[in-house]
Design a protein around this motif. Structure first.
Motif, PDB file in Angstrom:
ATOM      1  N   TYR A   1       0.830  -1.211   0.000  1.00 20.61           N
ATOM      2  CA  TYR A   1       0.000   0.000   0.000  1.00 20.61           C
ATOM      3  C   TYR A   1       0.862   1.256   0.000  1.00 20.61           C
ATOM      4  N   SER A   2       1.903   1.264   0.820  1.00 21.64           N
ATOM      5  CA  SER A   2       2.787   2.435   0.900  1.00 21.64           C
ATOM      6  C   SER A   2       3.468   2.714  -0.434  1.00 21.64           C
ATOM      7  N   ILE A   3       3.950   1.650  -1.093  1.00 23.52           N
ATOM      8  CA  ILE A   3       4.602   1.836  -2.399  1.00 23.52           C
ATOM      9  C   ILE A   3       3.593   2.303  -3.439  1.00 23.52           C
ATOM     10  N   SER A   4       2.370   1.793  -3.378  1.00 19.47           N
ATOM     11  CA  SER A   4       1.319   2.212  -4.322  1.00 19.47           C
ATOM     12  C   SER A   4       1.030   3.703  -4.181  1.00 19.47           C
ATOM     13  N   VAL A   5       0.937   4.173  -2.954  1.00 20.25           N
ATOM     14  CA  VAL A   5       0.669   5.594  -2.715  1.00 20.25           C
ATOM     15  C   VAL A   5       1.799   6.450  -3.278  1.00 20.25           C
ATOM     16  N   SER A   6       3.050   6.039  -3.026  1.00 17.49           N
ATOM     17  CA  SER A   6       4.193   6.836  -3.493  1.00 17.49           C
ATOM     18  C   SER A   6       4.391   6.742  -5.002  1.00 17.49           C
ATOM     19  N   SER A   7       4.022   5.606  -5.587  1.00 14.51           N
ATOM     20  CA  SER A   7       4.239   5.412  -7.032  1.00 14.51           C
ATOM     21  C   SER A   7       3.087   5.935  -7.883  1.00 14.51           C
ATOM     22  N   PHE A   8       1.841   5.797  -7.385  1.00 14.12           N
ATOM     23  CA  PHE A   8       0.671   6.113  -8.210  1.00 14.12           C
ATOM     24  C   PHE A   8      -0.272   7.150  -7.589  1.00 14.12           C
ATOM     25  N   THR A   9       0.050   7.673  -6.427  1.00 14.43           N
ATOM     26  CA  THR A   9      -0.791   8.580  -5.632  1.00 14.43           C
ATOM     27  C   THR A   9      -1.883   7.793  -4.903  1.00 14.43           C
ATOM     28  N   GLU A  10      -2.484   8.433  -3.906  1.00 12.15           N
ATOM     29  CA  GLU A  10      -3.466   7.743  -3.083  1.00 12.15           C
ATOM     30  C   GLU A  10      -4.763   7.473  -3.827  1.00 12.15           C
ATOM     31  N   VAL A  11      -5.080   8.329  -4.808  1.00  9.95           N
ATOM     32  CA  VAL A  11      -6.315   8.139  -5.586  1.00  9.95           C
ATOM     33  C   VAL A  11      -5.937   7.557  -6.945  1.00  9.95           C
ATOM     34  N   SER A  12      -5.835   6.249  -6.993  1.00  8.45           N
ATOM     35  CA  SER A  12      -5.473   5.541  -8.219  1.00  8.45           C
ATOM     36  C   SER A  12      -6.008   4.118  -8.129  1.00  8.45           C
ATOM     37  N   PRO A  13      -6.232   3.457  -9.259  1.00  8.26           N
ATOM     38  CA  PRO A  13      -6.718   2.077  -9.220  1.00  8.26           C
ATOM     39  C   PRO A  13      -5.752   1.137  -8.507  1.00  8.26           C
ATOM     40  N   GLN A  14      -4.438   1.375  -8.687  1.00  8.56           N
ATOM     41  CA  GLN A  14      -3.444   0.518  -8.042  1.00  8.56           C
ATOM     42  C   GLN A  14      -3.526   0.616  -6.524  1.00  8.56           C
ATOM     43  N   THR A  15      -3.648   1.865  -6.026  1.00  2.74           N
ATOM     44  CA  THR A  15      -3.741   2.049  -4.580  1.00  2.74           C
ATOM     45  C   THR A  15      -5.082   1.554  -4.049  1.00  2.74           C
ATOM     46  N   ALA A  16      -6.131   1.700  -4.853  1.00  2.00           N
ATOM     47  CA  ALA A  16      -7.449   1.195  -4.449  1.00  2.00           C
ATOM     48  C   ALA A  16      -7.396  -0.320  -4.248  1.00  2.00           C
ATOM     49  N   GLU A  17      -6.726  -1.019  -5.162  1.00  2.00           N
ATOM     50  CA  GLU A  17      -6.599  -2.473  -5.043  1.00  2.00           C
ATOM     51  C   GLU A  17      -5.789  -2.851  -3.805  1.00  2.00           C
ATOM     52  N   ALA A  18      -4.656  -2.161  -3.596  1.00  2.00           N
ATOM     53  CA  ALA A  18      -3.822  -2.440  -2.429  1.00  2.00           C
ATOM     54  C   ALA A  18      -4.587  -2.182  -1.133  1.00  2.00           C
ATOM     55  N   SER A  19      -5.394  -1.133  -1.125  1.00  2.00           N
ATOM     56  CA  SER A  19      -6.186  -0.794   0.058  1.00  2.00           C
ATOM     57  C   SER A  19      -7.241  -1.856   0.344  1.00  2.00           C
ATOM     58  N   ALA A  20      -7.898  -2.354  -0.699  1.00  2.00           N
ATOM     59  CA  ALA A  20      -8.912  -3.396  -0.518  1.00  2.00           C
ATOM     60  C   ALA A  20      -8.292  -4.683   0.026  1.00  2.00           C
ATOM     61  N   LEU A  21      -7.138  -5.046  -0.500  1.00  2.00           N
ATOM     62  CA  LEU A  21      -6.455  -6.243  -0.018  1.00  2.00           C
ATOM     63  C   LEU A  21      -6.044  -6.095   1.444  1.00  2.00           C
ATOM     64  N   LEU A  22      -5.606  -4.904   1.802  1.00  2.00           N
ATOM     65  CA  LEU A  22      -5.219  -4.655   3.193  1.00  2.00           C
ATOM     66  C   LEU A  22      -6.431  -4.724   4.116  1.00  2.00           C
ATOM     67  N   ALA A  23      -7.549  -4.173   3.667  1.00  2.00           N
ATOM     68  CA  ALA A  23      -8.789  -4.241   4.460  1.00  2.00           C
ATOM     69  C   ALA A  23      -9.188  -5.694   4.701  1.00  2.00           C
ATOM     70  N   LYS A  24      -9.129  -6.519   3.653  1.00  2.00           N
ATOM     71  CA  LYS A  24      -9.514  -7.922   3.794  1.00  2.00           C
ATOM     72  C   LYS A  24      -8.527  -8.697   4.668  1.00  2.00           C
ATOM     73  N   ALA A  25      -7.253  -8.309   4.631  1.00  2.00           N
ATOM     74  CA  ALA A  25      -6.262  -8.959   5.488  1.00  2.00           C
ATOM     75  C   ALA A  25      -6.542  -8.662   6.957  1.00  2.00           C
ATOM     76  N   TYR A  26      -6.866  -7.408   7.255  1.00  2.00           N
ATOM     77  CA  TYR A  26      -7.240  -7.048   8.626  1.00  2.00           C
ATOM     78  C   TYR A  26      -8.488  -7.829   9.051  1.00  2.00           C
ATOM     79  N   ALA A  27      -9.449  -7.955   8.144  1.00  2.00           N
ATOM     80  CA  ALA A  27     -10.686  -8.670   8.464  1.00  2.00           C
ATOM     81  C   ALA A  27     -10.421 -10.148   8.724  1.00  2.00           C
ATOM     82  N   MET A  28      -9.524 -10.752   7.929  1.00  2.00           N
ATOM     83  CA  MET A  28      -9.227 -12.172   8.081  1.00  2.00           C
ATOM     84  C   MET A  28      -8.546 -12.487   9.403  1.00  2.00           C
ATOM     85  N   SER A  29      -7.869 -11.511   9.966  1.00  2.00           N
ATOM     86  CA  SER A  29      -7.206 -11.748  11.249  1.00  2.00           C
ATOM     87  C   SER A  29      -8.213 -12.039  12.352  1.00  2.00           C
ATOM     88  N   GLY A  30      -9.432 -11.478  12.204  1.00  2.00           N
ATOM     89  CA  GLY A  30     -10.487 -11.717  13.180  1.00  2.00           C
ATOM     90  C   GLY A  30     -10.289 -11.028  14.513  1.00  2.00           C
TER      91      GLY A  30
END
Length: 466
Positions: free
Chosen positions: A285-314
């Motif tokens: 996510y951090s690299i996506s923000v620095s490489s493509f800005t926070e509002v970009s499809p790449q960062t959106a995907e990284a953010s969604a994956l991070l959200a699901k990872a937090y959710a999976m931890s329970g």
């Protein structure tokens, strides 16, 4: 997290390769020198020339004839390199076909040079055109030639080119098998590619026609194949190796690391190391923000994956992070791809599912209701996705005790399901059964109240299809 080994992968298949058929047809029209043609060029008419002179003249005629295909082969190989640089993939693929045809004319079908050209073509179909079925067909042809070739390489340069062709051949076959969900065959072929790659260590200049398999690509493929055969520790080792190499050569902020961190996070999740998976995805996510800005499809995907990872931890302490990163992802997708885009709508559905599972049914209802118009625009009035949304909205209303609204929504769902699936489909039957139950309960308020309380405890959005 995205599932590599379980999620279906669309594999385009081409029953008739028109480019190949056309170019091969042209090659059939190219004359091969024969004794009769030589006689026409150098008629003897019973002249005073000796048999030795005639043989020399015939050899010179054949040499002159073959020089043109050889020159064209070299020109075509150079052209491919330039076309690849210019990302003209279709044109490059056509030139690869011409190289196969010219190699057959110059060297013959059973020569390793012809197999090399076929291997390049197979690899081109895979990486330039995304056509694994075609890639497999030509790779198998190349394999048959290489394994039956009786000759010996005349120089170290030729030996290296043969090894390079073998690396590309087995890499192509390995990746094709992987795409077709045959993990064992994929791993077997990629191990062979790795063996030949080790023999090529120290080779500075690689690749004919600008095509070659890098150690990075091969290591990633080996990691994915290991994952496909459920060898998680081995898959982890391959991805750790490639990440280390990328950091050493390109730095720790290169965008090439994003997909690698996302894939290694999936492996860690399968190993139930959720905290380590979260750390990898935070880096992505951090690299996506620095490489493509926070509002970009790449960062959106990284953010969604991070959200699901937090959710999976329970873990309860991660609830705020789940909500934060889902909202960031949805906002970025909406701003860049639009509200009707598939990724936007899918992320909203996943967020709503999590909200319902965690008791936030009202917020889930609002989000789903707001996305309904976009779903109708994207998928149509009578689509599986719209039916699914009506079903989930109805389930939420049922859990909240809003019986009349639940019945209305489930009726709409049933109408669409009957249109899409038919009245005898399991989905239609399930919805019809639930609707009948709710209509019956609506005539028995006291019993309904008890059922509604129980529904609030148990209701969750069902899967990905209603």
């Amino acid at each position: 997290m995205k599932k590599m080994q379980a999620s279906p992968i669309y594999i385009p298949t081409v029953s008739n390769d028109t480019d190949w058929d056309f170019c091969f047809h042209l090659s059939q029209q190219t004359p091969i020198p024969t004794q009769q043609q030589t006689d026409e060029v150098y008629p003897t008419y019973g002249s005073e020339e000796s048999e030795e002179d005639t043989a020399v003249q015939e050899e010179e005629a054949i040499t002159d004839y073959m020089s043109l295909p050889k020159e064209k082969l070299v020109q075509s190989q150079k052209k491919i390199t330039q076309l690849i640089k210019e990302k003209m993939t279709i044109q490059a693929n056509k030139e690869l076909i011409r190289c196969v045809i010219l190699s057959r004319i110059v060297f013959g079908e059973e020569h390793w040079r012809c197999a090399q050209a076929l291997t390049n073509l197979a690899y081109g179909y895979l990486v330039l055109r995304g056509l694994p079925a075609q890639a497999k067909k030509h790779a198998e042809s190349a394999k048959n030639v290489l394994l039956t070739w009786k000759g010996n390489a005349s120089s170290d340069k030729e030996q290296k080119e043969i090894l390079e062709a073998l690396v590309m051949l087995y890499y192509t076959l390995g990746v094709v098998w992987l795409l077709q969900n045959h993990g064992r065959e994929a791993y077997f072929n990629l191990q062979k590619a790795d063996k030949h790659m080790k023999e090529l260590n120290g080779l500075t200049k690689r690749g004919i026609c600008g095509l070659y398999v890098s150690e990075k690509d091969l290591t990633i493929a080996l990691g994915r194949a290991s994952l496909a055969v459920h060898r998680l520790n081995l898959a982890l080792a391959y991805f750790e190796k490639v990440i280390g190499n990328v950091i050493a050569t390109e730095g720790s902020d290169t965008s090439d690391l994003i997909s690698l961190y996302e894939e290694i996070a999936q492996i860690e999740q399968l190993r139930r190391n959720h905290e380590q998976a979260i750390q990898y995805l935070k880096q992505a996510y951090s690299i996506s923000v620095s490489s493509f800005t926070e509002v970009s499809p790449q960062t959106a995907e990284a953010s969604a994956l991070l959200a699901k990872a937090y959710a999976m931890s329970g873990k309860p302490q991660h609830r705020d992070a789940v909500e934060t990163y889902f909202i960031k992802s949805i906002s970025a997708y909406q701003a860049t791809l639009g509200s009707e885009d598939y990724e936007t709508l899918t992320t909203i559905e996943e967020f709503c599912k999590w909200l319902v599972e965690n008791g936030d049914k009202q917020d889930a209802y609002k989000l789903l209701k707001a996305s309904l118009k976009s779903q109708i625009i994207s998928y149509g009035d009578c689509s599986k996705k719209v039916a699914e949304t009506f079903y989930n909205l109805g389930r939420i209303c049922f859990a909240n005790g809003e019986l009349r609204k639940a019945i209305q929504l489930l009726r709409k769902c049933l109408m669409i399901q009957i249109f899409v699936y038919g009245s005898e489909h399991n989905k239609s039957k399930e919805t019809k059964g639930l609707l009948t139950q709710l209509q019956r309960e609506s005539n028995n308020p006291s019993k309904w109240k008890k059922e509604a309380i129980q529904g609030k405890k148990n209701c969750i959005c069902k899967g990905t299809e209603a």
